[in-house]
Design a protein around this motif. Structure first.
Motif, PDB file in Angstrom:
ATOM      1  N   ARG A  71       6.963  28.470  22.200  1.00 15.59           N
ATOM      2  CA  ARG A  71       7.373  28.177  20.822  1.00 15.59           C
ATOM      3  C   ARG A  71       8.878  27.961  20.690  1.00 15.59           C
ATOM      4  NH1 ARG A  71       6.092  32.871  18.032  1.00 15.59           N
ATOM      5  NH2 ARG A  71       3.956  32.527  18.694  1.00 15.59           N
ATOM      6  N   ASN A  72       9.680  28.691  21.458  1.00 18.06           N
ATOM      7  CA  ASN A  72      11.130  28.553  21.350  1.00 18.06           C
ATOM      8  C   ASN A  72      11.685  27.421  22.221  1.00 18.06           C
ATOM      9  OD1 ASN A  72      11.059  29.564  23.944  1.00 18.06           O
ATOM     10  ND2 ASN A  72      12.228  31.412  23.499  1.00 18.06           N
ATOM     11  N   GLY A  73      10.799  26.655  22.868  1.00 16.79           N
ATOM     12  CA  GLY A  73      11.226  25.538  23.697  1.00 16.79           C
ATOM     13  C   GLY A  73      11.400  25.879  25.159  1.00 16.79           C
ATOM     14  N   PHE A  74      11.304  27.149  25.514  1.00 11.40           N
ATOM     15  CA  PHE A  74      11.437  27.549  26.914  1.00 11.40           C
ATOM     16  C   PHE A  74      10.214  27.070  27.691  1.00 11.40           C
ATOM     17  CE2 PHE A  74      11.582  30.526  30.505  1.00 11.40           C
ATOM     18  CZ  PHE A  74      12.914  30.400  30.853  1.00 11.40           C
ATOM     19  N   THR A  75      10.407  26.669  28.933  1.00  8.89           N
ATOM     20  CA  THR A  75       9.297  26.205  29.759  1.00  8.89           C
ATOM     21  C   THR A  75       9.027  27.198  30.877  1.00  8.89           C
ATOM     22  OG1 THR A  75      10.815  24.867  31.087  1.00  8.89           O
ATOM     23  CG2 THR A  75       9.662  23.758  29.276  1.00  8.89           C
ATOM     24  N   VAL A  76       7.751  27.383  31.163  1.00  2.00           N
ATOM     25  CA  VAL A  76       7.326  28.299  32.220  1.00  2.00           C
ATOM     26  C   VAL A  76       6.438  27.520  33.188  1.00  2.00           C
ATOM     27  CG1 VAL A  76       6.138  30.458  32.748  1.00  2.00           C
ATOM     28  CG2 VAL A  76       7.344  30.208  30.574  1.00  2.00           C
ATOM     29  N   PRO A  77       6.844  27.450  34.466  1.00  2.00           N
ATOM     30  CA  PRO A  77       6.049  26.701  35.438  1.00  2.00           C
ATOM     31  C   PRO A  77       5.014  27.577  36.125  1.00  2.00           C
ATOM     32  CG  PRO A  77       8.086  27.380  36.458  1.00  2.00           C
ATOM     33  CD  PRO A  77       8.120  27.876  35.022  1.00  2.00           C
ATOM     34  N   GLY A  78       3.947  26.950  36.542  1.00  2.00           N
ATOM     35  CA  GLY A  78       2.944  27.619  37.360  1.00  2.00           C
ATOM     36  C   GLY A  78       2.506  26.658  38.447  1.00  2.00           C
ATOM     37  N   GLU A  79       2.090  27.185  39.566  1.00  2.00           N
ATOM     38  CA  GLU A  79       1.669  26.352  40.684  1.00  2.00           C
ATOM     39  C   GLU A  79       0.316  26.806  41.200  1.00  2.00           C
ATOM     40  OE1 GLU A  79       4.550  28.481  41.450  1.00  2.00           O
ATOM     41  OE2 GLU A  79       5.778  27.172  40.217  1.00  2.00           O
ATOM     42  N   SER A  80      -0.378  25.859  41.786  1.00  2.00           N
ATOM     43  CA  SER A  80      -1.638  26.141  42.460  1.00  2.00           C
ATOM     44  C   SER A  80      -1.626  25.398  43.783  1.00  2.00           C
ATOM     45  CB  SER A  80      -2.818  25.663  41.613  1.00  2.00           C
ATOM     46  OG  SER A  80      -4.019  25.767  42.335  1.00  2.00           O
ATOM     47  N   TYR A  81      -1.970  26.099  44.841  1.00  2.00           N
ATOM     48  CA  TYR A  81      -1.913  25.528  46.179  1.00  2.00           C
ATOM     49  C   TYR A  81      -3.316  25.391  46.761  1.00  2.00           C
ATOM     50  CZ  TYR A  81       2.724  27.435  45.444  1.00  2.00           C
ATOM     51  OH  TYR A  81       3.945  27.745  44.911  1.00  2.00           O
ATOM     52  N   CYS A  82      -3.550  24.323  47.460  1.00  2.00           N
ATOM     53  CA  CYS A  82      -4.815  24.123  48.151  1.00  2.00           C
ATOM     54  C   CYS A  82      -4.488  23.651  49.565  1.00  2.00           C
ATOM     55  CB  CYS A  82      -5.669  23.087  47.426  1.00  2.00           C
ATOM     56  SG  CYS A  82      -7.268  22.813  48.203  1.00  2.00           S
ATOM     57  N   ALA A  83      -5.080  24.285  50.556  1.00  2.00           N
ATOM     58  CA  ALA A  83      -4.766  23.963  51.951  1.00  2.00           C
ATOM     59  C   ALA A  83      -5.662  22.876  52.527  1.00  2.00           C
ATOM     60  CB  ALA A  83      -4.870  25.226  52.801  1.00  2.00           C
ATOM     61  N   ASP A  84      -6.802  22.649  51.912  1.00  2.00           N
ATOM     62  CA  ASP A  84      -7.787  21.741  52.499  1.00  2.00           C
ATOM     63  C   ASP A  84      -8.234  20.708  51.471  1.00  2.00           C
ATOM     64  OD1 ASP A  84      -9.916  20.520  53.776  1.00  2.00           O
ATOM     65  OD2 ASP A  84     -11.023  22.374  54.144  1.00  2.00           O
ATOM     66  N   ALA A  85      -7.985  19.450  51.762  1.00  2.00           N
ATOM     67  CA  ALA A  85      -8.342  18.368  50.829  1.00  2.00           C
ATOM     68  C   ALA A  85      -9.833  18.369  50.513  1.00  2.00           C
ATOM     69  CB  ALA A  85      -7.918  17.018  51.397  1.00  2.00           C
ATOM     70  N   GLU A  86     -10.649  18.818  51.435  1.00  2.00           N
ATOM     71  CA  GLU A  86     -12.100  18.854  51.212  1.00  2.00           C
ATOM     72  C   GLU A  86     -12.474  19.857  50.125  1.00  2.00           C
ATOM     73  OE1 GLU A  86     -14.767  17.656  53.631  1.00  2.00           O
ATOM     74  OE2 GLU A  86     -13.345  16.304  54.571  1.00  2.00           O
ATOM     75  N   ARG A  87     -11.622  20.841  49.914  1.00  2.00           N
ATOM     76  CA  ARG A  87     -11.909  21.887  48.929  1.00  2.00           C
ATOM     77  C   ARG A  87     -11.159  21.678  47.620  1.00  2.00           C
ATOM     78  NH1 ARG A  87     -10.502  27.182  50.531  1.00  2.00           N
ATOM     79  NH2 ARG A  87     -11.900  27.829  48.900  1.00  2.00           N
ATOM     80  N   PHE A  88     -10.321  20.653  47.547  1.00  6.93           N
ATOM     81  CA  PHE A  88      -9.514  20.438  46.347  1.00  6.93           C
ATOM     82  C   PHE A  88     -10.378  20.017  45.172  1.00  6.93           C
ATOM     83  CE2 PHE A  88      -7.091  17.716  43.453  1.00  6.93           C
ATOM     84  CZ  PHE A  88      -6.101  18.601  43.081  1.00  6.93           C
ATOM     85  N   ASP A  89     -10.123  20.640  44.032  1.00  6.03           N
ATOM     86  CA  ASP A  89     -10.773  20.284  42.776  1.00  6.03           C
ATOM     87  C   ASP A  89      -9.679  20.283  41.710  1.00  6.03           C
ATOM     88  OD1 ASP A  89     -13.325  20.066  41.031  1.00  6.03           O
ATOM     89  OD2 ASP A  89     -12.178  21.706  40.123  1.00  6.03           O
ATOM     90  N   ALA A  90      -9.471  19.160  41.063  1.00  4.56           N
ATOM     91  CA  ALA A  90      -8.369  19.011  40.101  1.00  4.56           C
ATOM     92  C   ALA A  90      -8.446  20.041  38.975  1.00  4.56           C
ATOM     93  CB  ALA A  90      -8.352  17.595  39.539  1.00  4.56           C
TER      94      ALA A  90
END
Length: 121
Positions: A71-90
């Motif tokens: 609400r105050n304009g501050f941004t908070v990042p988050g990440e998600s890692y996947c090691a195997d393209a076969e298991r990746f789901d967007a």
């Protein structure tokens, strides 16, 4: 234990002092943006790569980012890692990245509450 279970336990114990709740976190989010590392690299015009190396697009597609705008304009990042393209789901990547960003938002909001409470004292 999930946030809902913890919230029920807190209420059952009658812990009513000012605090940050999962609902407070959600109410403080005014925007969310998702992208993969490959999308970020593609979006940068004139992106400079290390000489002799081109980006590994397959690998970059496995790293998902979520940016929460508070609400105050501050941004908070988050990440998600996947090691195997076969298991990746967007969708899973977005959900996990958002969960990571929420985890990072908690201490920020608790700090803001503590500041407000200190100002009232």
């Amino acid at each position: 234990m999930n946030d809902h279970t913890i919230e029920q336990e807190i209420q059952a114990k009658g812990l009513t002092a000012p605090r940050v709740t999962p609902a407070d976190i959600e109410a403080n989010i005014v925007g969310e943006h998702y992208f993969t590392a490959s999308q970020a690299v593609e979006a940068v015009e004139g992106c400079v790569h290390e000489i002799g190396k081109s980006p590994d697009w397959g690998t970059l597609q496995l790293l998902t980012f979520c940016v929460l705008v508070l609400r105050n304009g501050f941004t908070v990042p988050g990440e998600s890692y996947c090691a195997d393209a076969e298991r990746f789901d967007a969708e899973t990547g977005r959900n996990e990245a958002r969960k990571d960003a929420i985890t990072k938002a908690w201490p920020l909001m608790v700090y803001a509450l503590k500041e407000r409470l200190a100002g009232q004292a």
